[in-house]
Enzyme design. Structure first.
Site, PDB file in Angstrom:
ATOM      1  N   SER A 140     -16.896  29.811 -50.356  1.00 31.57           N
ATOM      2  CA  SER A 140     -17.463  30.739 -51.564  1.00 31.57           C
ATOM      3  C   SER A 140     -18.500  30.049 -52.550  1.00 31.57           C
ATOM      4  O   SER A 140     -19.293  30.736 -52.942  1.00 31.57           O
ATOM      5  CB  SER A 140     -16.011  31.221 -52.218  1.00 31.57           C
ATOM      6  OG  SER A 140     -15.511  32.047 -51.507  1.00 31.57           O
ATOM      7  N   CYS A 157     -13.625  21.658 -51.944  1.00 27.84           N
ATOM      8  CA  CYS A 157     -12.856  20.579 -51.981  1.00 27.84           C
ATOM      9  C   CYS A 157     -13.173  19.332 -52.741  1.00 27.84           C
ATOM     10  O   CYS A 157     -14.102  18.828 -52.195  1.00 27.84           O
ATOM     11  CB  CYS A 157     -12.212  20.256 -50.549  1.00 27.84           C
ATOM     12  SG  CYS A 157     -11.889  21.825 -49.433  1.00 27.84           S
ATOM     13  N   ASN A 361      -7.151  17.416 -50.622  1.00 26.64           N
ATOM     14  CA  ASN A 361      -7.568  18.681 -51.205  1.00 26.64           C
ATOM     15  C   ASN A 361      -6.230  19.495 -51.579  1.00 26.64           C
ATOM     16  O   ASN A 361      -5.280  19.151 -50.806  1.00 26.64           O
ATOM     17  CB  ASN A 361      -8.476  19.406 -50.717  1.00 26.64           C
ATOM     18  CG  ASN A 361      -8.301  20.088 -49.553  1.00 26.64           C
ATOM     19  OD1 ASN A 361      -7.636  19.663 -48.837  1.00 26.64           O
ATOM     20  ND2 ASN A 361      -8.838  21.562 -49.636  1.00 26.64           N
ATOM     21  N   CYS A 363      -5.047  22.300 -50.389  1.00 22.92           N
ATOM     22  CA  CYS A 363      -4.356  22.796 -49.088  1.00 22.92           C
ATOM     23  C   CYS A 363      -4.324  21.849 -48.085  1.00 22.92           C
ATOM     24  O   CYS A 363      -4.004  22.039 -46.918  1.00 22.92           O
ATOM     25  CB  CYS A 363      -5.253  23.930 -48.927  1.00 22.92           C
ATOM     26  SG  CYS A 363      -5.412  25.496 -50.108  1.00 22.92           S
ATOM     27  N   GLU A 365      -6.374  20.126 -46.080  1.00 22.99           N
ATOM     28  CA  GLU A 365      -7.205  20.203 -45.124  1.00 22.99           C
ATOM     29  C   GLU A 365      -8.118  18.962 -45.146  1.00 22.99           C
ATOM     30  O   GLU A 365      -8.604  18.506 -44.123  1.00 22.99           O
ATOM     31  CB  GLU A 365      -7.751  21.292 -44.559  1.00 22.99           C
ATOM     32  CG  GLU A 365      -9.065  21.787 -45.348  1.00 22.99           C
ATOM     33  CD  GLU A 365      -8.537  22.972 -46.547  1.00 22.99           C
ATOM     34  OE1 GLU A 365      -9.468  23.517 -47.095  1.00 22.99           O
ATOM     35  OE2 GLU A 365      -7.196  22.740 -46.985  1.00 22.99           O
ATOM     36  N   PRO A 547      -8.061  27.613 -44.988  1.00 19.00           N
ATOM     37  CA  PRO A 547      -7.506  28.991 -44.915  1.00 19.00           C
ATOM     38  C   PRO A 547      -8.237  30.026 -44.692  1.00 19.00           C
ATOM     39  O   PRO A 547      -7.689  30.999 -44.047  1.00 19.00           O
ATOM     40  CB  PRO A 547      -6.650  28.952 -46.329  1.00 19.00           C
ATOM     41  CG  PRO A 547      -6.833  27.592 -47.041  1.00 19.00           C
ATOM     42  CD  PRO A 547      -7.916  26.743 -46.309  1.00 19.00           C
ATOM     43  N   THR A 550     -10.892  34.688 -48.680  1.00 21.89           N
ATOM     44  CA  THR A 550     -11.838  35.480 -48.660  1.00 21.89           C
ATOM     45  C   THR A 550     -13.070  35.488 -47.887  1.00 21.89           C
ATOM     46  O   THR A 550     -13.421  36.737 -47.447  1.00 21.89           O
ATOM     47  CB  THR A 550     -12.454  35.232 -50.150  1.00 21.89           C
ATOM     48  OG1 THR A 550     -11.367  34.980 -51.223  1.00 21.89           O
ATOM     49  CG2 THR A 550     -13.211  36.451 -50.721  1.00 21.89           C
TER      50      THR A 550
END
Length: 957
Positions: A140, A157, A361, A363, A365, A547, A550
């Site tokens: 994004s 990230c 980060n 999440c 990953e 993930p 969006t």
């Protein structure tokens, strides 16, 4: 650092490098990618789900006709730049893609990436083609910032660092705040900070890292409430040998206890409520960094030493198995902490001479050096599924080459939130290519997610993606030079490449399709080792599995990241507003792949539409059930199915995987221990779990003080009834309505289906009859509804309480479903769900329907404004009477509570996530939350929820 990178490029040119020759694969020479598509104009309008007020409107936006309404809505509202209603506002997808792609082309030309102007033009067309056809998407920040007057931020990230000094700790607060302000998240490891069991140089006792977490959590909460569209995302990591580890492990679990106590005492503990700010540590994901030494101590049941931060000496010894139990128990209670496996992470680290990897980060990953960042991009795997249902590995590899080239170019012109992050990123050039739609791809290919074939397919695709990425990285190094930190880490980097190659050699394929992918991957890794020895590498890292929330919707993906399909029935947005549930369109393709005839396919799809699962579907072979297993539902995947899939893909990723292992509410602490232990043994870098209903206020959870009181009242009534010696049986008497009686007619629309309801009542009040009209007179539907209406009406006249029917029929799911035209009931899961919610609102007293979580729009608005659903004049009423009034409705305490009864408990006061607050204010028990912005059902993406309608996210906490 920009000068250094550019200087490397010029040096490479002086050595004879001529720039990259770009091959035209996707686009057509002489035809612009836009001209291959049919474009249309659309109106994008979003309304507030509570008030119906228009919150966004842009008419006449331009998109290809192949893009869904969801995708065009998300892109228009999230990524188009410029003030709405002005001439500078973007209005076409062409403008958005051109803004980004032309910036990337210029960055490549300015830094000598291309052999000629013609190659630069081919690159532009190839990148444009892949984007406009939804083959991949950048993360994004690229769409937000690239090509605008804003700083050219491309990374999503970030990893920060903090040392054992007040200057460093306060700088941590500052840097994290700037990252949150920009809409991104960050993670860091607090293990360098002295524990509360160690002394300061002044002689006093240190505060410890947990105390400083409070300040950072408050900062994140304040910035979030200052206008951000989602919760601030952050990760806090602590090493397992830190003396404050037990305090860290139990922080969020103890706060969860506090939420329960305050809620039961009547405080407003909803998300955004007046009292929720008294609860701490809610803005971060917590993870414990465990070592092989600790995990072996757990296996063997031996002691483990906690070490002073300054000297490294053991200052306390704990039972490793007991500490592991506490970690798992805390996760059982509140889903935190997760685990990160330190030795595994650093064994795959390409830059150990520069420093260890200590954090991730938010999440989990992206795992790399402190003070670094990573920009991400994800491919849509379903775009590479050929008509014969095999995976097009050659085309996939060619797409990866274009995307990796673009991602590396972006670092040349990108801006960063801090100087240290910018310097590290330019020196090591970490990239994060990944994919989405794996779950849909496997289903379409007839492969179960939790099967050997599914795992082999996923592993080979992941291996091919990372192998081609590093091969292109080595090719780029020959043209524009290796990353600045490569020389000191060359041997370590090459060692990790050989580890990836060895892991690829160990894969055992099962089908012709994955065998072909595997051969291409093997060729790519052989090239990586050969070219890397000669040229070095342009990038320290290449791949992660993010993930893809969006951007997954932007690409019209059915599933996100590495996730399985969430459910077999999905919401689809309709032209003109509203939504409806439809069977996942991957299912018919999978059935045809498995050899079912068209009439069998139709029957199975119709069965799934009605039941939501495949169990006992007509004609479907039981051996094919596993292909249609999902994250939720009657055939939900076992927790270890998630772990095994991650383990299959992890050896082929530079970073890690953003994914949560879902467990049922009945899962035990021992099962969570097993997930954590097996994740370590199988070589994962990180694991997070979520046990259903472990959070206060989650749908179908404990209803709090009032619900407990009602349960006690029911138990008391049952006990009193048990003491009666003589049983008197009375036959019901029908109380007929008079010839003339008051009635109310309501017109309604549910998911596009129109109907009318006429409700008649007794003169002394109380509902006595209901008539429903749907469809044409004489149709099957009309006849069924007439019969149903008669049955309900007669039962009401025989004394069956309306609230009994409400408890049974509310939350019943079947089509049509979706948005309604009733401001009090904005979303409905079926016509029955709508009808009995409407009847409850019209005929039940506030206390009764409040216990069922059914409120009017005015009452929900009042709750948001005042913290109470109740009318002002009723606030002082003694709530104890409610239990007495409704006690006769409860079944004896010896009876098992029904699912229907559980689903209409009082909306919880302890909700503290968007899912839980949506549950509280809509009164609808759902398997995922409704979006705050538009009211559409959201979808899990890693540890977040993402709205399919407008792209809003719940954040990662």
């Amino acid at each position: 650092m920009t000068e250094t990178a550019s200087g490397s490029a010029r040096a490479a040119q002086r050595k004879g490098a001529k720039g990259m020759k770009i091959e035209r694969v996707f686009s057509t020479e002489g035809v612009h990618p836009y001209d291959e598509l049919t474009w249309e104009r659309r109106d994008v309008v979003q309304t507030n789900w509570k008030t119906g007020e228009t919150v966004f409107e842009q008419k006449g936006v331009e998109f290809p006709d192949s893009w869904s309404l969801n995708a065009s809505t998300i892109v228009t509202t999230k990524y188009f730049r410029g003030a709405v209603g002005t001439d500078v506002r973007e209005w076409s997808l062409k403008q958005l893609i051109d803004r980004v792609v032309k910036t990337y082309r210029k960055g490549g030309e300015d830094n000598d990436y291309f052999a000629s102007v013609a190659d630069a033009e081919i690159f532009e067309h190839e990148l444009t083609w892949l984007l406009v056809h939804q083959y991949f998407s950048f993360n994004s920040p690229v769409w937000f910032n690239v090509g605008t007057p804003s700083p050219q931020q491309v990374s999503a990230c970030f990893i920060l660092s903090v040392d054992d000094s007040m200057d460093s700790i306060l700088n941590w607060y500052k840097e994290e705040g700037f990252i949150f302000k920009g809409g991104s998240g960050a993670g860091l490891n607090l293990s360098r900070i002295r524990s509360s069991k160690e002394l300061l140089s002044s002689g006093g006792t240190a505060s410890g890292p947990v105390s400083f977490m409070r300040g950072a959590d408050a900062s994140a909460g304040t910035i979030k409430s200052g206008g951000a569209t989602r919760r601030a995302a952050k990760m806090v990591v602590l090493d397992v040998d830190h003396p404050d580890i037990e305090e860290f492990v139990e922080t969020k679990a103890r706060e969860e206890d506090k939420i329960r106590a305050l809620r039961d005492a009547g405080f407003d503990m909803d998300l955004g409520g007046r009292d929720i700010t008294s609860v701490q540590y809610q803005n971060a994901n917590n993870s414990v960094r465990v070592t092989d030494e600790f995990m072996r101590a757990v296996e063997e049941g031996t002691d483990f030493g906690l070490r002073a931060r300054g000297t490294g000496e053991v200052i306390e010894t704990v039972d490793a198995r007991e500490l592991f139990r506490k970690i798992s128990k805390a996760a059982w209670e509140c889903a935190d902490p997760g685990l990160q496996y330190d030795d595994t992470i650093n064994d795959w680290h390409t830059n150990p001479e520069t420093g260890r990897i200590t954090a991730s980060n938010p999440c989990s990953e992206y795992m790399s050096l402190d003070n670094s960042s990573c920009n991400l991009a994800s491919l849509n795997l379903m775009k590479f599924l050929k008509d014969d249902d095999t995976f097009d590995a050659d085309l996939f590899a060619q797409a990866v080459e274009v995307i990796i080239t673009a991602m590396d170019i972006s670092i040349c012109f990108a801006d960063f939130p801090t100087e240290s992050i910018g310097a590290t990123t330019r020196d090591y050039r970490q990239l994060g290519i990944g994919y989405a739609n794996l779950g849909a791809l496997l289903m379409a290919m007839g492969l179960g997610y939790d099967s050997d074939g599914g795992r082999a397919m996923a592993a080979t695709i992941t291996s091919l993606m990372t192998g081609v990425s590093y091969r292109r990285s080595a090719e780029l190094a020959a043209v524009v030079g290796p990353y600045a930190g490569y020389a000191r880490n060359a041997e370590a980097h090459k060692r990790v490449m050989r580890k990836h190659q060895a892991a690829n050699d160990a894969v055992r394929t099962l089908h012709i399709s994955d065998e072909k992918v595997h051969k291409l991957a093997a060729k790519a890794w052989a090239d990586v080792v050969k070219l890397g020895e000669k040229n070095g590498f342009r990038n320290a890292q290449a791949s992660v599995l993010a993930p893809t929330g969006t951007i997954g919707f932007m690409m019209d993906c059915d599933t996100t990241g590495i996730e399985p399909d969430f459910s077999l029935v999905k919401f689809k947005k309709l032209v003109g507003g509203g939504s409806m549930q439809i069977v996942n369109q991957t299912i018919p393709r999978a059935l045809r792949k498995l050899g079912y005839q068209e009439e069998q396919v139709e029957a199975i799809v119709e069965y799934i539409a009605e039941h939501g699962h495949v169990i006992d579907a007509p004609g479907l072979k039981t051996e094919h059930y596993e292909i249609f297993d999902t994250a939720m539902g009657a055939r939900s995947l076992a927790p270890m199915g998630h772990v095994r899939m991650m383990a299959a893909c992890q050896p082929f990723l530079s970073g890690a995987i953003s994914k949560t292992v879902n467990l049922p509410e009945t899962a035990t602490v021992e099962e969570i221990e097993d997930v954590y232990m097996q994740s370590w043994k199988l070589g994962l870098k990180a694991t997070a779990i979520y046990r259903d209903n472990c959070k206060v206020g989650q749908p179908l959870s404990d209803g709090g003080g009032k619900a407990k009181k009602d349960a006690k009242d029911a138990a008391d009534a049952a006990e009193a009834a048990a003491e009666v010696k003589t049983v008197v049986v009375e036959r019901p008497v029908r109380k007929r309505l008079p010839k003339s009686r008051p009635s109310r007619t309501t017109s309604f629309t549910v998911g596009g289906a129109e109907g009318y309801m006429t409700a008649g009542s007794y003169p002394d009040d109380g509902l006595g009859e209901v008539f429903l009209k749907l469809g044409k007179q004489g149709s099957t539907l009309a006849g069924v509804m007439d019969a149903f209406s008669m049955a309900i009406s007669i039962s009401l006249q025989y004394g069956v309480p309306l609230e009994t029917y409400v408890s049974k029929f509310v939350n019943m799911k079947f089509e049509p479903a979706g948005l309604t035209d009733d401001p009090d009931v904005r979303m409905s899961q079926s016509i029955m769900d709508y009808v009995f919610r409407r009847l409850a609102l019209d005929y039940l007293p506030f206390e009764t329907r409040s216990a069922m979580g059914i409120y009017s729009a005015d009452e929900r608005q009042r709750q948001l404004e005042t913290g109470s659903y109740e009318p002002i004049e009723e606030v002082a009423v003694d709530q104890g009477s409610v239990g007495e009034e409704t006690a006769h409705l409860a079944e004896p305490a010896t009876s098992a509570p029904s699912v229907e009864a559980a689903s209409v408990k009082e909306a919880p006061r302890g909700a503290h996530t968007s899912a839980e607050l949506m549950e509280a204010i809509t009164g609808t028990a759902v398997d995922s939350p409704l979006c705050f912005t538009c009211g559409t059902k959201m979808r899990p993406a890693g540890s977040c929820y993402v709205c399919e309608g407008c792209g809003s996210t719940s954040g990662c906490s």
